[in-house]
Design an enzyme around this catalytic site. Structure first.
Site, PDB file in Angstrom:
ATOM      1  N   HIS A  81       0.851  -1.194   0.000  1.00 53.89           N
ATOM      2  CA  HIS A  81       0.000   0.000   0.000  1.00 53.89           C
ATOM      3  C   HIS A  81       0.886   1.243   0.000  1.00 53.89           C
ATOM      4  O   HIS A  81       1.619   1.478   0.953  1.00 53.89           O
ATOM      5  CB  HIS A  81      -0.930   0.013   1.216  1.00 53.89           C
ATOM      6  CG  HIS A  81      -2.154  -0.819   1.018  1.00 53.89           C
ATOM      7  ND1 HIS A  81      -3.396  -0.432   1.463  1.00 53.89           N
ATOM      8  CD2 HIS A  81      -2.327  -2.003   0.395  1.00 53.89           C
ATOM      9  CE1 HIS A  81      -4.284  -1.363   1.117  1.00 53.89           C
ATOM     10  NE2 HIS A  81      -3.654  -2.328   0.487  1.00 53.89           N
TER      11      HIS A  81
ATOM     12  N   TYR B  80      -9.460   5.943   6.992  1.00 52.58           N
ATOM     13  CA  TYR B  80      -9.695   6.270   8.400  1.00 52.58           C
ATOM     14  C   TYR B  80     -10.619   7.475   8.414  1.00 52.58           C
ATOM     15  O   TYR B  80     -10.245   8.541   7.938  1.00 52.58           O
ATOM     16  CB  TYR B  80      -8.383   6.657   9.094  1.00 52.58           C
ATOM     17  CG  TYR B  80      -7.404   5.516   9.284  1.00 52.58           C
ATOM     18  CD1 TYR B  80      -6.554   5.111   8.247  1.00 52.58           C
ATOM     19  CD2 TYR B  80      -7.299   4.868  10.505  1.00 52.58           C
ATOM     20  CE1 TYR B  80      -5.638   4.084   8.438  1.00 52.58           C
ATOM     21  CE2 TYR B  80      -6.381   3.839  10.701  1.00 52.58           C
ATOM     22  CZ  TYR B  80      -5.559   3.450   9.666  1.00 52.58           C
ATOM     23  OH  TYR B  80      -4.655   2.429   9.863  1.00 52.58           O
TER      24      TYR B  80
ATOM     25  N   PRO C 232      -5.405   0.574  18.360  1.00 55.13           N
ATOM     26  CA  PRO C 232      -5.116   0.049  17.021  1.00 55.13           C
ATOM     27  C   PRO C 232      -5.079   1.101  15.911  1.00 55.13           C
ATOM     28  O   PRO C 232      -4.704   0.780  14.781  1.00 55.13           O
ATOM     29  CB  PRO C 232      -6.272  -0.935  16.777  1.00 55.13           C
ATOM     30  CG  PRO C 232      -7.379  -0.443  17.642  1.00 55.13           C
ATOM     31  CD  PRO C 232      -6.723   0.139  18.857  1.00 55.13           C
TER      32      PRO C 232
ATOM     33  N   LYS D 184       0.110  -0.137  14.966  1.00 52.87           N
ATOM     34  CA  LYS D 184       1.489  -0.304  15.431  1.00 52.87           C
ATOM     35  C   LYS D 184       1.730  -1.539  16.308  1.00 52.87           C
ATOM     36  O   LYS D 184       2.887  -1.880  16.568  1.00 52.87           O
ATOM     37  CB  LYS D 184       1.918   0.934  16.241  1.00 52.87           C
ATOM     38  CG  LYS D 184       2.019   2.207  15.416  1.00 52.87           C
ATOM     39  CD  LYS D 184       3.200   2.145  14.476  1.00 52.87           C
ATOM     40  CE  LYS D 184       3.218   3.277  13.492  1.00 52.87           C
ATOM     41  NZ  LYS D 184       3.398   2.853  12.107  1.00 52.87           N
TER      42      LYS D 184
ATOM     43  N   TYR E 198       3.343   6.658  10.009  1.00 53.01           N
ATOM     44  CA  TYR E 198       2.508   5.519   9.617  1.00 53.01           C
ATOM     45  C   TYR E 198       3.363   4.389   9.035  1.00 53.01           C
ATOM     46  O   TYR E 198       3.131   3.212   9.335  1.00 53.01           O
ATOM     47  CB  TYR E 198       1.431   5.970   8.618  1.00 53.01           C
ATOM     48  CG  TYR E 198       0.333   4.951   8.443  1.00 53.01           C
ATOM     49  CD1 TYR E 198      -0.711   4.856   9.356  1.00 53.01           C
ATOM     50  CD2 TYR E 198       0.354   4.058   7.373  1.00 53.01           C
ATOM     51  CE1 TYR E 198      -1.703   3.909   9.212  1.00 53.01           C
ATOM     52  CE2 TYR E 198      -0.633   3.105   7.215  1.00 53.01           C
ATOM     53  CZ  TYR E 198      -1.668   3.030   8.136  1.00 53.01           C
ATOM     54  OH  TYR E 198      -2.645   2.087   7.993  1.00 53.01           O
TER      55      TYR E 198
HETATM   56  C1  PHB Z   1      -7.003  -4.098  10.276  1.00 48.59           C
HETATM   57  O1  PHB Z   1      -7.031  -4.331   9.064  1.00 48.59           O
HETATM   58  O2  PHB Z   1      -7.408  -4.924  11.098  1.00 48.59           O
HETATM   59  C2  PHB Z   1      -6.467  -2.806  10.757  1.00 48.59           C
HETATM   60  C3  PHB Z   1      -5.904  -1.927   9.852  1.00 48.59           C
HETATM   61  C4  PHB Z   1      -5.425  -0.713  10.283  1.00 48.59           C
HETATM   62  C5  PHB Z   1      -5.510  -0.370  11.608  1.00 48.59           C
HETATM   63  C6  PHB Z   1      -6.062  -1.252  12.532  1.00 48.59           C
HETATM   64  C7  PHB Z   1      -6.550  -2.480  12.098  1.00 48.59           C
HETATM   65  O3  PHB Z   1      -5.055   0.845  12.021  1.00 48.59           O
END
Ligand code: PHB
Ligand code: APR
Length: 402
Positions: free
Chosen positions: A74, A203, A295, A299, A387
């Site tokens: 990505h 997000y 989450p 990280k 990130y």
């Molecule tokens: C996930 O795909 O489970 C996931 C992706 C990004 C995050 C947290 C969880 O920041």
């Protein structure tokens, strides 16, 4: 039964398995003790975004082959305000770095397979694990396996047994300092065999609460919505959850979103937690045993991997007959990186979630900051470098807090 090994590893999550694999490749003998069954460990659904440093370490451990084949690179990520998204060009803003989407479940399966292929000492269903004489020169671990009591003598113990494990609990309270933030909400997650609504993660800060669109593969999606801690998955039939995601992710994503039955649906609370130091005598803590991040920054697994990278290097140096300098530096080295990831995860959570006591001012602060990130390349570069994972050099040379 009595046995001996060089390193006793407690816990077969990603931290313990990766450590054992790295040590094995350096010719060091270790035994991994895991409380749960193999089926349980392999079925656990967790996050799925790997930093480049994590991918490189898995490669070095000899378990990068399927990840290279099936992992999704990505180069960007999206942030949204009330459904209006903009892109952060991770690749362009970090001099060509990126992240790889590959489930932690897959990482764990690859590591377990590598252990099985080489006939490693990896014991599932190890009960009553207890650590002894950690501050002596001769620590040991006792446990019961298939009804038989065992005593394992070792040079070092690696506590990789997660937040609820026995390792951190074996350190006397006065020898640890604990730092914590609890957030008044959780994430309700859904996994479904449907194509993702976007080629990149979204997000979304929405006035109704945070939402995240993620994925595991071109045919498997992972979505989350922020919910109060009092919520239960039973209150969220699939259709209600898809409707809420459509609202919070906005009309663009909603139009591209494919709905499908949930393979998994659960609620996880958000917290920040760090225990200092990450060493007690001959016990070294790594991964969730020492720290938890919310989450939002993806990280958790990456920090577990960087801990284990440092710890493997230090143990290999020592057990190959070299100095203890690496082991002595381990806690400070790992914690410097941990705190930077704690900060990013805390900041990103605060920027994107709806807090119960939030008034109009607080919400406008979030939206102004997101609009600033949208407009300013400098601000986007700051998000991007965090990130994709900060360079190790950032953790060196800083000042420790008292
Ligand atoms: C996930 O795909 O489970 C996931 C992706 C990004 C995050 C947290 C969880 O920041
Ligand atoms: N004895 C033996 N094993 C134990 C014990 C015990 N007393 N207590 C816990 N364990 C095992 C758990 O069953 C689990 O398999 O330790 C393992 C810890 O694994 P994880 O919780 O996955 O922690 P870690 O390996 O540090 O991985 C960190 O996992 O939880 C996510 O967000 C986190 O992505 C991050 C990553």
């Amino acid at each position: 039964m009595r046995h001996r090994t060089q390193v006793a590893v407690i816990g077969a999550g990603p931290a313990g398995l990766l450590l054992s694999q790295l040590l094995f490749r350096a010719g060091i003998d270790c035994v991994v003790l895991e409380r749960r069954s193999r089926a349980h460990v392999e079925a656990r659904i967790r996050a799925g975004v790997l930093e480049q440093g994590t991918v490189d370490l898995l490669d070095r451990a000899g378990v990068g082959e399927r990840l290279r084949r099936e992992g999704l690179p990505h180069h960007g990520v999206r942030l949204a305000v009330d459904g209006d998204a903009f892109r952060i060009d991770l690749h362009g803003l970090t001099g060509g770095r990126s992240v790889t989407v590959y489930g932690q479940t897959e990482v764990t399966q690859d590591l377990i397979r590598a252990h099985r292929d080489r006939g490693a000492a990896l014991h599932f269903g190890a009960e009553e694990v207890a650590l002894h004489d950690l501050t002596s020169g001769a620590p040991s671990v006792t446990y019961v396996h298939e009804g038989v009591p065992h005593r394992l003598s070792c040079d070092y113990v690696a506590g990789c047994d997660g937040y609820h494990g026995v390792a951190r609990a074996s350190v006397p309270a006065e020898a640890l300092r604990v730092f914590e933030r609890e957030y008044p909400f959780g994430w309700l997650g859904i996994l479904a065999d449907v194509p993702p609504c976007d080629s990149e993660l979204i997000y979304s800060n929405h006035v109704r609460g945070f939402a995240l669109a993620s994925m595991r593969s071109p045919t498997r999606s992972r979505y989350y919505v922020q919910v109060p801690l009092t919520e239960r998955p039973e209150n969220w039939p699939d259709e209600r959850l898809w409707d809420e995601l459509a609202v919070r992710l906005g009309p663009g994503a909603a139009a591209r979103m494919t709905r499908g039955p949930a393979i998994e649906k659960s609620i996880a609370p958000l917290r920040s937690f760090v225990a200092e130091p990450m060493r007690h005598g001959r016990l070294f803590l790594a991964g969730d045993a020492a720290h938890i991040v919310p989450p939002t920054g993806a990280k958790g697994l990456n920090l577990a991997a960087s801990d284990v990278g440092f710890l493997a290097e230090a143990l290999i140096e020592r057990l190959a007959g070299g100095s203890e300098a690496g082991l002595d530096a381990y806690s400070a080295r790992a914690l410097a990186r941990v705190w930077m990831a704690e900060r990013f995860s805390w900041w990103f959570t605060g920027l994107t979630h709806r807090f119960p006591d939030m008034d109009g001012f607080a919400r406008r602060m979030q939206v102004a900051e997101l609009n600033y990130i949208r407009a300013s390349e400098t601000a986007r570069a700051t998000v991007a470098e965090n990130y994709v994972g900060l360079p190790l050099a950032y953790a060196a040379g800083g000042r420790d807090a008292r």
